[in-house]
Design a protein around this motif. Structure first.
Motif, short mmCIF file in Angstrom:
data_model
loop_
_atom_site.label_atom_id
_atom_site.label_comp_id
_atom_site.label_asym_id
_atom_site.label_seq_id
_atom_site.Cartn_x
_atom_site.Cartn_y
_atom_site.Cartn_z
N UNK A 22 0.83 -1.21 0.00
CA UNK A 22 0.00 0.00 0.00
C UNK A 22 0.87 1.26 0.00
N UNK A 23 1.93 1.26 0.79
CA UNK A 23 2.83 2.41 0.84
C UNK A 23 3.48 2.64 -0.53
N UNK A 24 3.92 1.57 -1.17
CA UNK A 24 4.53 1.69 -2.49
C UNK A 24 3.55 2.19 -3.53
N UNK A 25 2.32 1.72 -3.47
CA UNK A 25 1.31 2.15 -4.43
C UNK A 25 0.98 3.63 -4.25
N UNK A 26 0.91 4.07 -3.02
CA UNK A 26 0.61 5.49 -2.76
C UNK A 26 1.77 6.37 -3.21
N UNK A 27 2.99 5.95 -2.92
CA UNK A 27 4.17 6.74 -3.31
C UNK A 27 4.33 6.84 -4.82
N UNK A 28 4.04 5.76 -5.53
CA UNK A 28 4.27 5.76 -6.98
C UNK A 28 3.13 6.41 -7.75
N UNK A 29 2.00 6.64 -7.11
CA UNK A 29 0.85 7.20 -7.83
C UNK A 29 0.90 8.73 -7.91
#
Length: 54
Positions: A22-29
């Motif tokens: 979830x953290x990675x998805x939020x950062x990359x979006x």
């Protein structure tokens, strides 16, 4: 009772993995300003290209 620590290990691992994903998805979006400007220019060009055909 012997399986009790494994329950925490498996559930804890799944929770940690979900949080990392979830953290990675939020950062990359998050798009940069340059990317946002390019997207706006592209949409503007496509809109006006379609408008000129009519």
């Amino acid at each position: 009772m012997e399986a009790f620590p494994w329950l925490f290990a498996v559930l804890g691992g799944a929770v940690i993995l979900a949080l990392v994903i979830a953290y990675g998805a939020i950062r990359s979006s998050k798009a940069t300003t340059r990317q946002k400007d390019a997207a706006e220019r592209g949409a503007h060009d496509i809109y006006h290209k379609d408008e000129s055909k009519s």
